[in-house]
Design a protein around this motif. Structure first.
Motif, mmCIF file in Angstrom:
data_model
loop_
_atom_site.group_PDB
_atom_site.id
_atom_site.type_symbol
_atom_site.label_atom_id
_atom_site.label_comp_id
_atom_site.label_asym_id
_atom_site.label_seq_id
_atom_site.Cartn_x
_atom_site.Cartn_y
_atom_site.Cartn_z
ATOM 1 N N LEU A 32 0.824 -1.202 0.000
ATOM 2 C CA LEU A 32 0.000 0.000 0.000
ATOM 3 C C LEU A 32 0.864 1.260 0.000
ATOM 4 O O LEU A 32 0.645 2.183 -0.791
ATOM 5 N N PHE A 33 1.858 1.311 0.871
ATOM 6 C CA PHE A 33 2.710 2.496 0.934
ATOM 7 C C PHE A 33 3.567 2.641 -0.323
ATOM 8 O O PHE A 33 3.827 3.757 -0.774
ATOM 9 N N ALA A 34 4.001 1.534 -0.900
ATOM 10 C CA ALA A 34 4.796 1.601 -2.135
ATOM 11 C C ALA A 34 3.963 2.134 -3.293
ATOM 12 O O ALA A 34 4.425 2.994 -4.063
ATOM 13 N N THR A 35 2.729 1.656 -3.427
ATOM 14 C CA THR A 35 1.903 2.127 -4.534
ATOM 15 C C THR A 35 1.418 3.549 -4.305
ATOM 16 O O THR A 35 1.288 4.317 -5.264
ATOM 17 N N PHE A 36 1.172 3.931 -3.056
ATOM 18 C CA PHE A 36 0.806 5.317 -2.767
ATOM 19 C C PHE A 36 1.976 6.247 -3.069
ATOM 20 O O PHE A 36 1.789 7.335 -3.624
ATOM 21 N N LEU A 40 2.053 9.287 -5.814
ATOM 22 C CA LEU A 40 2.474 10.643 -5.484
ATOM 23 C C LEU A 40 3.681 11.088 -6.306
ATOM 24 O O LEU A 40 3.769 12.252 -6.689
ATOM 25 N N VAL A 41 4.604 10.177 -6.588
ATOM 26 C CA VAL A 41 5.756 10.523 -7.427
ATOM 27 C C VAL A 41 5.295 10.827 -8.848
ATOM 28 O O VAL A 41 5.797 11.765 -9.477
ATOM 29 N N SER A 42 4.332 10.075 -9.364
ATOM 30 C CA SER A 42 3.854 10.348 -10.721
ATOM 31 C C SER A 42 3.095 11.669 -10.781
ATOM 32 O O SER A 42 3.071 12.313 -11.828
ATOM 33 N N ILE A 43 2.495 12.089 -9.691
ATOM 34 C CA ILE A 43 1.800 13.375 -9.659
ATOM 35 C C ILE A 43 2.775 14.526 -9.437
ATOM 36 O O ILE A 43 2.747 15.526 -10.160
ATOM 37 N N CYS A 44 3.658 14.399 -8.436
ATOM 38 C CA CYS A 44 4.527 15.512 -8.017
ATOM 39 C C CYS A 44 5.816 15.623 -8.817
ATOM 40 O O CYS A 44 6.434 16.686 -8.826
ATOM 41 N N LYS A 45 6.257 14.548 -9.397
ATOM 42 C CA LYS A 45 7.511 14.500 -10.170
ATOM 43 C C LYS A 45 8.757 14.731 -9.306
ATOM 44 O O LYS A 45 9.788 15.131 -9.807
ATOM 45 N N ASN A 46 8.656 14.514 -8.026
ATOM 46 C CA ASN A 46 9.831 14.500 -7.159
ATOM 47 C C ASN A 46 9.623 13.461 -6.061
ATOM 48 O O ASN A 46 8.546 12.893 -5.945
ATOM 49 N N ILE A 47 10.638 13.223 -5.258
ATOM 50 C CA ILE A 47 10.566 12.150 -4.273
ATOM 51 C C ILE A 47 10.351 12.663 -2.847
ATOM 52 O O ILE A 47 9.863 11.930 -1.993
#
Length: 118
Positions: A32-36, A40-47
């Motif tokens: 769950l945390f990995a896919t969330f 978020l990375v695909s939305i924000c484009k940063n880590i």
């Protein structure tokens, strides 16, 4: 391997704790945390932003025992050793939400790539 080794240690230390419920609970929680994080990375484009959001969620959940915020509580606050009955519903729910996060993150990522190369 780290998750399996850590769970084996917990299984060995806590009496009456079976290994399979631990693996189901923590495995689906990790998924769950990995896919969330992927979403978020695909939305924000940063880590940094996904790490901060996930850390705030986890800290808030543990400090308040899941009673403060009115959202889905991925963590189970069980004081007894986990049984299959305790983690089955939570595990299935975590997997379904993970599939949704993964699918949504993939759609966002592929849409961004499509826009970039067309």
């Amino acid at each position: 391997m780290l998750l399996i080794g850590g769970l084996w240690i917990v299984h060995s230390v806590i009496e009456e704790q079976r290994y399979v419920p631990l693996l189901i609970y923590f495995g689906t929680l990790s998924l769950l945390f990995a896919t969330f994080g992927f979403l978020l990375v695909s939305i924000c484009k940063n880590i940094i932003t996904p790490i901060v959001i996930i850390a705030i969620y986890v800290v808030t959940e543990y400090l308040t025992n899941g009673k403060m915020m009115p959202w889905y509580h991925a963590m189970a606050f069980i004081t007894n050793p986990f049984s299959i009955e305790d983690v089955t519903f939570k595990g299935i729910t975590n997997i379904l939400i993970s599939v949704f996060f993964l699918s949504l993150g993939q759609v966002i990522l592929s849409f961004d790539l499509y826009k970039k190369y067309t």
